[in-house]
Design an enzyme around this catalytic site. Structure first.
Site, PDB file in Angstrom:
ATOM      1  N   HIS A 173      26.787  43.199  49.299  1.00  0.00           N
ATOM      2  CA  HIS A 173      26.520  44.121  48.194  1.00  0.00           C
ATOM      3  C   HIS A 173      27.191  43.671  46.903  1.00  0.00           C
ATOM      4  CE1 HIS A 173      30.342  46.255  49.502  1.00  0.00           C
ATOM      5  NE2 HIS A 173      30.454  46.415  48.198  1.00  0.00           N
TER       6      HIS A 173
ATOM      7  N   SER B 272      35.994  45.764  47.721  1.00  0.00           N
ATOM      8  CA  SER B 272      34.819  45.192  48.378  1.00  0.00           C
ATOM      9  C   SER B 272      34.900  43.673  48.308  1.00  0.00           C
ATOM     10  CB  SER B 272      33.539  45.666  47.694  1.00  0.00           C
ATOM     11  OG  SER B 272      33.315  47.026  47.950  1.00  0.00           O
TER      12      SER B 272
ATOM     13  N   ASP C 295      27.909  42.758  56.178  1.00  0.00           N
ATOM     14  CA  ASP C 295      27.944  42.827  54.717  1.00  0.00           C
ATOM     15  C   ASP C 295      28.702  41.638  54.128  1.00  0.00           C
ATOM     16  OD1 ASP C 295      27.922  43.584  52.085  1.00  0.00           O
ATOM     17  OD2 ASP C 295      28.691  45.602  52.414  1.00  0.00           O
TER      18      ASP C 295
END
Length: 773
Positions: free
Chosen positions: A85, A655, A221
Site C-alpha cells: 500500500h 507502514s 502487504d
C-alpha cells in the site's frame, strides 16, 4: 525550569513507570533510557548497534520512503522493502490495460527492467543532535506565542546557516515534547528510486476493506524498490548511468521466523500521536468530534456501497475510493470503542489528580503550572463549536463530495489568474490537466449527487455548529430551494463541473472568458459562499483558540516532566525516526475471545472466495498450497506463515517499517494495527494494542516460489539466528514432504526453483557492519 534541567531530569530517570512496549523512542537516546529494559526483554543487540554515527548500524538501513511511509534496505545493492500500500501509487502509475501490474503483479528480471518513479525519494538519517539550547536562545516565558515563534524561527535560520554539512546533506529541525526540546536531523536523500517487484492485489491487498484494521490477517502487504546512485555512490537525479546504491548497512533476513514471546523491534517514521492530551480533549474527541466524523462518512459509504453492489463497473470505479473513505471511518469507530473500553478518561483523571496534588504541595510549582488544567477546560469549551464546524466543513465540503475537488481546482485557477494574469493561469491549467483526467475517469455524477444531497442536509442540520448550519439554510432560503434533494437536482443539472468536456471547453477559452464562466457556475457559487462563511466566522477563532491550547500543551508537557521526575516520557510522533519495541503476542479483545499471534496460508484458503475482489486467490498460489510446495520458507511443522502480531507501539508512517528480531535480523514487515487498539495514538494500552506484520518468510515465499523471482532472494542475506541445526532439520523435513507422489506430479517450476536454491547461513548476533560497507 530551563530546558537543560528538563533534559537532565529526563535522562536521569531511574524508576520505570512506563509499560513495556509503550513509546516511540529517539534512537540516539536508547543507551540512556531503554537499552537495559530492551535486553531484559530478550534483545541481544547494544544501543550502539541500533544507532551509531561512527559505523554502520541498524539506522543506516532504515529509509523514509517518499516522506509518507518507511522502508528498509535488504541487500548490498540497495534493494528496498516496503508495504504494497506504500508503493501502490507507483505500481498504479505503471499499470495499463495491457500491463496490469495491480492485477497481475510486477517482477523485474534484471536492473534494466526496473521502473523509474519521478518524485519518489528515499531519505536516510545520518545523525541526530540535540539543538534545544540554540533553538530556544532568547526565548522567555513572558513572550506571546507569536513572539516566541518568531524568535525560534530566527534561531533556526541562524543554526542552519552556521551548521557545516556535507555536499549532499540537509538539516531538518523538529520540536519535541510540544516545543520544550528540539532535535536536528542530518539527512541524505536519493531521488532515483525504481520499482522492482510487487505481488498482485489478490496477495498484496488480500482482505481489502473487510480485513482492514482486523485480526486474524492474511495479507502479503509488501513491494520491492531499489535505490540508485550516481558517481561515488552519491545521490543523483534519474539517469540510465546510475548504479544500485551500496548501503552502509542492510538487514539480513531470518529464515527461523518468530514464536510467541519473541522480542521485536520496529524501526521507522511514525506520523502523529497525541499521548499527552488532557482529559477534556479526549472527552471532546469521544463525545463530539469522532461521532460527527463517523456519521458523515457513514452516510457517504452507505450510498457508495449500495451503488457498487448494483453494477460491476461502478464497483471497479469506486473500490479504491470506498477504501479511502472507509479506512478512517473504521479507525475512528475502533478508536472510540478502545478509549472507552480501556477507561482512557479515568486514566487521564487519575494522572491529572496526581498532577494537581503535586502542584498543591509546592508553592513554586503551583505558581508556574496551577492555571493549566482550568485553562484547558475553558479553551476546549470555547473550541467545541469551532472544531465541530471545521470537521463538518472538511469532511463534507473538502473530502466526501467529489465534485468539490474540481471546484477546488477551479478556485485555484481563478486565484492564479488574479495573482499572475495569463501566465499564472496557463501554468496552473497545465498542472491540473493530469489530475482532472484521472478524476473523471472514475467519476459517477449520480453517486455524487446522492452523497451531495445527504451531506449538505447534514451540514444544514449540524447540531452544535450553528454558524455553518445557518449558512447552509440561508443559502436555500435565498435561492428559493425547499429541501436538499431539490438543491442537488438544481445544482447538478446546471453545473458544468459534472461534465468533463464542459469543464475542458471552459478552461481552454481565454482566461477572461473562462474565469467569467467559472464564477457564474452554480456549484462554484454555492461552494464559494459556504467557504466564505467558514473563513470569516470559523477559521480565525479556530486557529486562535488552538494557538492558546498549543501553548498550554507545551507548558503542561514541561510540568508533567518536572512534577513526575521518575517517569519516562517519550515524545509524541512527528514523522521523525523512532524505535518501538515489544514482543510477539496475541490478545484478548473481549469476553470469550482470545487471538493467537500467528496466521498461516491455511487461513488464506479458508477465506478464499472465487471472483470476490477482496478474497480471491491466484491460481498459482492455490497450486503451491495444494502441493505444500513452500520451499525453504515453511515452519518446522510444514506450515506457511503469513502474518503475526506484536505489542509494538505503532501508528501511520510506520507502514513498511521492519520488524527486527533480538539479533538485528528482519523477521517481518509492519503494515497495520488491530481495530480494538487503534486508540493507541492517544492511549496506549498493552492489553489490546497490537501491530500487524507480514512474516518475512511469506514475503520470500511469494517472491521465490510464487513469482519465480529467485534472483532477488539470492541478492539477500538469509540467516538462521536460532542455529543451523534447527534450520537444516526444518529444510530436511520440507524436502521429504516435497518428495511425496502429489509433489512429484507438481509442474516443472519446482525443479527450476530447487536448482536455484536460496542462500542461508548461521548468524548468532548482528556484527556492527553486518552486510554493510
Amino acid at each position: 525550569m530551563t530546558n537543560k534541567i528538563l533534559l537532565t531530569v529526563f535522562l536521569l530517570s531511574t524508576t520505570i513507570t512506563l509499560r513495556a512496549g509503550e513509546g516511540m523512542w529517539l534512537p540516539q537516546l536508547l543507551k540512556a533510557l531503554n537499552e537495559g529494559e530492551m535486553q531484559t526483554m530478550g534483545m541481544k543487540l547494544t544501543a550502539e548497534q541500533i544507532y551509531s554515527v561512527n559505523q554502520g548500524s541498524l539506522k543506516d538501513a532504515i529509509v523514509h520512503f517518499g516522506g509518507f511511509c518507511t522502508s528498509e534496505v535488504i541487500s548490498d545493492q540497495g534493494l528496498l522493502l516496503t508495504n504494497h500500500h506504500c508503493g501502490y501509487g507507483q505500481i498504479q502509475s505503471h499499470t495499463t490495460l495491457e500491463k496490469n501490474y495491480l492485477k497481475n503483479g510486477f517482477w523485474a528480471k534484471n536492473f534494466r527492467e526496473e521502473l523509474a518513479n519521478p518524485g519518489l525519494f528515499a531519505r536516510f538519517i545520518v545523525r541526530i543532535d540535540d539543538v534545544t539550547q540554540a533553538m530556544l536562545a532568547g526565548v522567555t516565558d513572558k513572550m506571546t506565542n507569536k513572539e516566541r515563534q518568531s524568535q525560534i524561527d530566527k534561531n533556526m535560520a541562524t543554526l542552519k546557516e552556521n551548521t557545516k554539512l556535507g555536499e549532499f546533506e540537509e538539516l531538518m529541525i523538529r520540536p519535541f515534547y510540544h516545543g520544550n526540546q528540539y532535535f536536528s536531523f542530518t539527512t541524505v536523500t536519493y531521488n532515483d528510486v525504481r520499482l522492482v517487484g510487487a505481488p498482485p492485489e489478490s496477495i498484496g491487498k488480500f482482505g481489502a476493506d473487510t480485513d482492514n484494521w482486523e485480526w486474524p490477517r492474511h495479507t502479503g502487504d509488501f513491494s520491492l524498490f531499489r535505490i540508485y546512485a550516481g558517481l561515488n555512490n552519491e545521490p543523483a537525479e534519474y539517469s540510465e548511468n546510475n548504479k544500485p546504491y551500496s548501503p552502509k548497512h542492510f538487514l539480513p533476513i531470518s529464515l527461523d521466523g518468530v514464536e510467541e514471546g519473541d522480542f521485536t523491534l520496529v524501526f521507522g517514521f511514525p506520523g502523529r500521536t497525541n499521548q499527552y492530551l488532557p482529559g477534556v480533549a479526549v472527552e471532546q474527541l469521544i463525545e463530539t468530534v469522532n461521532p460527527a466524523r463517523i456519521a458523515i462518512r457513514d452516510a457517504a459509504l452507505k450510498i457508495i456501497d449500495a451503488e457498487m453492489r448494483k453494477d460491476e463497473k461502478t464497483k471497479i470505479q469506486y473500490a479504491s475510493k470506498f477504501a479511502r473513505v472507509a479506512n478512517y471511518w473504521k479507525k475512528w469507530i475502533g478508536e472510540n470503542q478502545g478509549l472507552i473500553a480501556t477507561n482512557a478518561l479515568g486514566k487521564k483523571a487519575e494522572l491529572e489528580k496526581g498532577f494537581t496534588n503535586k502542584l498543591n504541595s509546592s508553592l513554586n510549582l503551583k505558581d508556574r503550572y496551577g492555571d493549566i488544567l482550568p485553562a484547558f477546560k475553558k479553551q476546549y469549551e470555547m473550541l467545541e463549536p469551532y472544531v465541530l464546524s471545521t470537521n463538518y466543513y472538511n469532511e463534507i465540503m473538502g473530502r466526501n463530495i467529489e465534485a468539490m475537488r474540481i471546484i477546488t481546482y477551479l478556485r485555484r485557477l481563478s486565484d492564479a489568474y488574479d495573482k499572475n494574469g495569463k501566465e499564472g493561469y496557463d501554468k496552473y491549467k497545465t498542472r491540473i490537466a493530469g489530475p482532472m483526467e484521472s478524476f473523471y475517469k472514475n467519476y459517477n455524477s449520480n453517486i455524487d449527487k446522492q452523497v451531495f444531497a445527504r451531506l449538505t442536509e447534514m451540514y444544514g442540520n449540524a447540531d452544535g455548529a450553528k454558524e455553518i448550519s445557518a449558512s447552509m439554510q440561508n443559502y436555500l432560503m435565498a435561492n428559493g430551494i425547499r429541501d436538499y434533494d431539490q438543491l442537488a437536482d438544481q445544482v447538478f443539472a446546471m453545473s458544468m463541473v459534472l461534465d468533463k468536456n464542459k469543464v475542458l471547453q471552459t478552461i481552454n477559452q481565454s482566461p477572461e472568458a473562462a474565469i467569467k464562466s467559472i464564477k457564474s457556475d452554480p456549484l462554484f457559487k454555492m461552494a464559494t459562499e459556504i467557504s466564505s462563511t467558514y473563513l470569516e466566522k470559523i477559521a480565525g477563532p479556530y486557529r486562535e483558540i488552538n494557538g492558546k491550547i498549543a501553548d498550554l500543551q507545551r507548558r503542561y508537557m514541561a510540568g508533567l516532566m518536572e512534577v513526575f521526575p521518575n517517569k519516562r516520557f517519550w515524545p509524541d510522533a512527528n514523522s521523525t525516526m523512532r524505535v518501538t519495541y515489544g514482543k510477539v503476542q496475541g490478545y484478548h479483545p473481549r469476553d470469550g475471545i482470545t487471538y493467537d499471534p500467528l496466521t498461516t496460508l491455511d487461513g488464506v484458503i479458508e477465506k478464499y472466495e472465487p471472483g470476490d475482489y477482496e478474497f480471491d486467490v491466484p491460481k498459482k498460489l492455490l497450486e503451491l498450497n495444494a502441493s505444500r510446495d513452500y520451499g525453504n520458507y515453511a515452519t518446522a511443522d510444514g506450515k506457511m506463515p503469513v502474518c503475526f502480531l506484536g505489542s509494538n507501539h505503532t501508528t501511520g508512517g510506520n507502514s513498511g517499517s521492519p520488524a527486527i528480531d533480538a539479533n538485528g535480523n528482519l523477521v517481518g514487515l509492519n503494515f497495520d494495527r488491530v481495530w480494538e487498539g487503534t486508540m493507541s495514538d492517544i492511549n496506549y494500552d498493552p492489553s489490546i494494542c497490537r501491530n500487524i506484520m507480514v512474516d518475512a518468510r511469506y514475503i520470500l515465499f511469494i517472491i521465490d516460489k510464487y513469482a519465480g523471482a529467485g534472483h532477488l532472494v539470492k541478492e539477500m542475506k538469509l540467516v538462521h539466528p536460532r542455529g543451523n541445526t534447527a534450520g537444516k532439520q526444518k529444510n530436511k523435513q520440507l524436502n521429504q514432504s516435497l518428495n511425496t507422489p502429489q509433489s512429484q506430479l507438481k509442474n516443472k517450476r519446482k525443479k527450476a526453483m530447487m536448482k536455484n536454491g536460496t542462500p542461508s547461513e548461521n548468524q548468532k548476533a548482528l556484527p556492527l557492519n553486518g552486510g554493510g560497507q
